[in-house]
Design a protein around this motif. Structure first.
Motif, PDB file in Angstrom:
ATOM      1  N   VAL A   1       0.811  -1.227   0.000  1.00 36.47           N
ATOM      2  CA  VAL A   1       0.000   0.000   0.000  1.00 36.47           C
ATOM      3  C   VAL A   1       0.839   1.269   0.000  1.00 36.47           C
ATOM      4  CG1 VAL A   1      -1.867  -1.176   1.204  1.00 36.47           C
ATOM      5  CG2 VAL A   1      -0.180   0.089   2.541  1.00 36.47           C
ATOM      6  N   ALA A   2       2.169   1.159   0.035  1.00 36.19           N
ATOM      7  CA  ALA A   2       3.021   2.312   0.328  1.00 36.19           C
ATOM      8  C   ALA A   2       3.466   3.072  -0.909  1.00 36.19           C
ATOM      9  CB  ALA A   2       4.254   1.859   1.106  1.00 36.19           C
ATOM     10  N   ASP A   3       3.515   4.411  -0.765  1.00 32.25           N
ATOM     11  CA  ASP A   3       4.257   5.257  -1.702  1.00 32.25           C
ATOM     12  C   ASP A   3       5.736   5.288  -1.320  1.00 32.25           C
ATOM     13  OD1 ASP A   3       1.912   6.057  -3.092  1.00 32.25           O
ATOM     14  OD2 ASP A   3       1.498   7.549  -1.547  1.00 32.25           O
ATOM     15  N   ILE A   4       5.986   5.364  -0.004  1.00 28.48           N
ATOM     16  CA  ILE A   4       7.350   5.375   0.532  1.00 28.48           C
ATOM     17  C   ILE A   4       7.421   4.337   1.655  1.00 28.48           C
ATOM     18  CG2 ILE A   4       9.118   6.710   1.742  1.00 28.48           C
ATOM     19  CD1 ILE A   4       8.081   9.202   0.396  1.00 28.48           C
ATOM     20  N   ILE A   5       8.447   3.510   1.605  1.00 30.76           N
ATOM     21  CA  ILE A   5       8.666   2.497   2.636  1.00 30.76           C
ATOM     22  C   ILE A   5       9.866   2.913   3.468  1.00 30.76           C
ATOM     23  CG2 ILE A   5       9.204   0.069   3.071  1.00 30.76           C
ATOM     24  CD1 ILE A   5       8.186  -0.225  -0.006  1.00 30.76           C
ATOM     25  N   ILE A   6       9.689   2.979   4.769  1.00 28.91           N
ATOM     26  CA  ILE A   6      10.785   3.291   5.684  1.00 28.91           C
ATOM     27  C   ILE A   6      11.273   1.980   6.298  1.00 28.91           C
ATOM     28  CG2 ILE A   6      11.537   4.649   7.661  1.00 28.91           C
ATOM     29  CD1 ILE A   6      10.449   6.427   5.492  1.00 28.91           C
ATOM     30  N   LEU A   7      12.499   1.602   5.986  1.00 25.31           N
ATOM     31  CA  LEU A   7      13.072   0.385   6.536  1.00 25.31           C
ATOM     32  C   LEU A   7      13.725   0.729   7.873  1.00 25.31           C
ATOM     33  CD1 LEU A   7      13.649  -2.628   6.043  1.00 25.31           C
ATOM     34  CD2 LEU A   7      15.768  -1.942   4.896  1.00 25.31           C
ATOM     35  N   ALA A   8      12.960   0.574   8.946  1.00 21.57           N
ATOM     36  CA  ALA A   8      13.411   0.977  10.288  1.00 21.57           C
ATOM     37  C   ALA A   8      13.814  -0.262  11.079  1.00 21.57           C
ATOM     38  CB  ALA A   8      12.310   1.755  11.000  1.00 21.57           C
ATOM     39  N   THR A   9      14.764  -0.982  10.533  1.00 17.55           N
ATOM     40  CA  THR A   9      15.286  -2.186  11.178  1.00 17.55           C
ATOM     41  C   THR A   9      16.800  -2.100  11.213  1.00 17.55           C
ATOM     42  OG1 THR A   9      15.561  -3.433   9.120  1.00 17.55           O
ATOM     43  CG2 THR A   9      13.393  -3.536  10.178  1.00 17.55           C
ATOM     44  N   PRO A  10      17.456  -2.898  12.061  1.00 15.49           N
ATOM     45  CA  PRO A  10      18.913  -2.984  11.972  1.00 15.49           C
ATOM     46  C   PRO A  10      19.324  -3.461  10.588  1.00 15.49           C
ATOM     47  CG  PRO A  10      18.117  -3.994  14.000  1.00 15.49           C
ATOM     48  CD  PRO A  10      16.908  -3.711  13.164  1.00 15.49           C
ATOM     49  N   TYR A  11      20.477  -3.043  10.145  1.00 18.65           N
ATOM     50  CA  TYR A  11      20.956  -3.401   8.807  1.00 18.65           C
ATOM     51  C   TYR A  11      20.935  -4.912   8.580  1.00 18.65           C
ATOM     52  CZ  TYR A  11      24.446  -4.666   5.317  1.00 18.65           C
ATOM     53  OH  TYR A  11      25.087  -5.247   4.272  1.00 18.65           O
ATOM     54  N   LEU A  12      21.380  -5.680   9.558  1.00 21.71           N
ATOM     55  CA  LEU A  12      21.488  -7.128   9.375  1.00 21.71           C
ATOM     56  C   LEU A  12      20.133  -7.814   9.309  1.00 21.71           C
ATOM     57  CD1 LEU A  12      24.568  -7.900  11.663  1.00 21.71           C
ATOM     58  CD2 LEU A  12      24.498  -7.729   9.162  1.00 21.71           C
ATOM     59  N   ALA A  13      19.059  -7.113   9.641  1.00 22.71           N
ATOM     60  CA  ALA A  13      17.713  -7.689   9.559  1.00 22.71           C
ATOM     61  C   ALA A  13      17.058  -7.461   8.204  1.00 22.71           C
ATOM     62  CB  ALA A  13      16.829  -7.098  10.665  1.00 22.71           C
ATOM     63  N   ALA A  14      17.720  -6.734   7.321  1.00 25.06           N
ATOM     64  CA  ALA A  14      17.104  -6.369   6.040  1.00 25.06           C
ATOM     65  C   ALA A  14      16.760  -7.594   5.204  1.00 25.06           C
ATOM     66  CB  ALA A  14      18.031  -5.443   5.262  1.00 25.06           C
ATOM     67  N   THR A  15      17.634  -8.589   5.199  1.00 26.76           N
ATOM     68  CA  THR A  15      17.386  -9.780   4.385  1.00 26.76           C
ATOM     69  C   THR A  15      16.084 -10.456   4.780  1.00 26.76           C
ATOM     70  OG1 THR A  15      19.761 -10.127   4.103  1.00 26.76           O
ATOM     71  CG2 THR A  15      18.329 -11.994   3.649  1.00 26.76           C
ATOM     72  N   ASP A  16      15.830 -10.552   6.080  1.00 24.44           N
ATOM     73  CA  ASP A  16      14.587 -11.166   6.557  1.00 24.44           C
ATOM     74  C   ASP A  16      13.367 -10.379   6.090  1.00 24.44           C
ATOM     75  OD1 ASP A  16      16.025 -13.150   7.825  1.00 24.44           O
ATOM     76  OD2 ASP A  16      16.036 -12.120   9.765  1.00 24.44           O
ATOM     77  N   VAL A  17      13.491  -9.055   6.071  1.00 29.02           N
ATOM     78  CA  VAL A  17      12.385  -8.218   5.614  1.00 29.02           C
ATOM     79  C   VAL A  17      12.092  -8.494   4.148  1.00 29.02           C
ATOM     80  CG1 VAL A  17      11.666  -5.845   5.116  1.00 29.02           C
ATOM     81  CG2 VAL A  17      12.750  -6.393   7.310  1.00 29.02           C
ATOM     82  N   PHE A  18      13.112  -8.535   3.332  1.00 28.96           N
ATOM     83  CA  PHE A  18      12.903  -8.675   1.897  1.00 28.96           C
ATOM     84  C   PHE A  18      12.372 -10.053   1.525  1.00 28.96           C
ATOM     85  CE2 PHE A  18      16.487  -5.416   1.713  1.00 28.96           C
ATOM     86  CZ  PHE A  18      15.582  -4.371   1.819  1.00 28.96           C
ATOM     87  N   SER A  19      12.665 -11.056   2.332  1.00 31.20           N
ATOM     88  CA  SER A  19      12.143 -12.395   2.048  1.00 31.20           C
ATOM     89  C   SER A  19      10.628 -12.441   2.192  1.00 31.20           C
ATOM     90  CB  SER A  19      12.784 -13.423   2.986  1.00 31.20           C
ATOM     91  OG  SER A  19      12.395 -13.209   4.330  1.00 31.20           O
ATOM     92  N   ALA A  20      10.066 -11.460   2.932  1.00 30.79           N
ATOM     93  CA  ALA A  20       8.617 -11.404   3.138  1.00 30.79           C
ATOM     94  C   ALA A  20       7.980 -10.194   2.473  1.00 30.79           C
ATOM     95  CB  ALA A  20       8.323 -11.367   4.643  1.00 30.79           C
ATOM     96  N   ALA A  21       8.747  -9.497   1.629  1.00 30.41           N
ATOM     97  CA  ALA A  21       8.318  -8.177   1.181  1.00 30.41           C
ATOM     98  C   ALA A  21       7.337  -8.180   0.023  1.00 30.41           C
ATOM     99  CB  ALA A  21       9.542  -7.348   0.787  1.00 30.41           C
ATOM    100  N   GLY A  22       7.406  -9.159  -0.845  1.00 26.83           N
ATOM    101  CA  GLY A  22       6.607  -9.082  -2.054  1.00 26.83           C
ATOM    102  C   GLY A  22       7.270  -8.186  -3.090  1.00 26.83           C
ATOM    103  N   ASP A  23       6.460  -7.598  -3.952  1.00 33.42           N
ATOM    104  CA  ASP A  23       6.975  -6.827  -5.086  1.00 33.42           C
ATOM    105  C   ASP A  23       7.442  -5.441  -4.655  1.00 33.42           C
ATOM    106  OD1 ASP A  23       7.652  -5.945  -7.586  1.00 33.42           O
ATOM    107  OD2 ASP A  23       5.589  -5.643  -8.261  1.00 33.42           O
ATOM    108  N   LEU A  24       8.715  -5.139  -4.902  1.00 31.28           N
ATOM    109  CA  LEU A  24       9.286  -3.830  -4.553  1.00 31.28           C
ATOM    110  C   LEU A  24       9.614  -2.990  -5.786  1.00 31.28           C
ATOM    111  CD1 LEU A  24      11.605  -4.969  -1.651  1.00 31.28           C
ATOM    112  CD2 LEU A  24       9.856  -3.208  -1.451  1.00 31.28           C
ATOM    113  N   GLU A  25       9.258  -3.447  -6.956  1.00 30.33           N
ATOM    114  CA  GLU A  25       9.629  -2.738  -8.178  1.00 30.33           C
ATOM    115  C   GLU A  25       9.074  -1.316  -8.185  1.00 30.33           C
ATOM    116  OE1 GLU A  25       9.630  -3.235 -13.039  1.00 30.33           O
ATOM    117  OE2 GLU A  25       8.703  -4.777 -11.770  1.00 30.33           O
ATOM    118  N   GLY A  26       9.971  -0.340  -8.363  1.00 31.02           N
ATOM    119  CA  GLY A  26       9.580   1.055  -8.438  1.00 31.02           C
ATOM    120  C   GLY A  26       9.282   1.719  -7.103  1.00 31.02           C
TER     121      GLY A  26
END
Length: 207
Positions: free
Chosen positions: A57-82
């Motif tokens: 639903v987002a126009d802008i996504i704020i990734l407010a996690t520790p850097y090392l947690a980013a991979t876990d976020v993206f595995s559940a993120a769905g489509d990030l194109e654009g």
């Protein structure tokens, strides 16, 4: 704007509360109930749920996690194109005393490699959560350094910063995160190791 904040820590909660008065805010977490609990605490206008739902639903996504947690976020993120994806992290060690990557790359650049179809922007990494509420900074307009390879994405994040009474500073291409992340880490040194407390922030000043 429709802003999704991924993460429920101090920065995630602080940014969600800050944006909630002026934008549509959705909080995402791998535990949807935890996101919903924080959303309810902030206000009825804020929604909370899973990561994929927040990103969709987002126009802008704020990734407010520790850097090392980013991979876990993206595995559940769905489509990030654009999507505009704002990385606020400083890639610090567990005791916050030093950077774990730098010089030839940055957290933001590594995140861009993980999600090449997203427009990654570095921002908000030089501010402590304690300075996010507008009432905590009435006497000073704090700066937000914004780096990214996509001009429109940088401009959208600058508009977001301006909307909550922060001063956006164009910090150029995403590779300049190699300098912004050490700056954020130096701010942690001032705040927690050199006795100034989490009420300081760097600024670029014209003489």
């Amino acid at each position: 704007m429709k802003i999704s904040v991924i993460g429920t820590g101090n920065m995630g909660a602080g940014l969600a509360a800050l944006f909630s008065g002026k934008h549509d805010v959705f909080i995402g977490h791998r535990n949807p109930a935890k996101a919903a609990e924080l959303a309810h605490k902030i206000g009825d206008s804020v929604q909370g749920g899973g990561i994929a739902a927040a990103i969709s639903v987002a126009d802008i996504i704020i990734l407010a996690t520790p850097y090392l947690a980013a991979t876990d976020v993206f595995s559940a993120a769905g489509d990030l194109e654009g999507k505009v994806l704002v990385d606020i992290s400083n890639p610090v060690s567990a005791d916050f005393s030093e950077l774990v990557i730098g010089h030839e790359t940055s957290a933001a650049e590594e995140i861009q490699k993980l999600v090449p179809k997203a427009n990654v922007v570095k921002a908000f990494n030089t501010l402590f959560a304690q300075l996010l509420p507008e009432e905590s900074r009435q006497s000073n307009k704090l700066q937000v350094f914004i780096a990214g390879n996509n001009d429109q994405a940088r401009e959208r994040v600058a508009e977001l910063a301006t909307s909550v009474n922060l001063e956006p500073v164009n910090a150029g291409l995403l590779k300049n995160s190699r300098y912004l992340e050490p700056l954020g880490t130096m701010n942690i040194q001032f705040g927690y190791f050199l006795g100034q407390g989490p009420v300081v922030a760097p600024a670029w000043v014209k003489a």
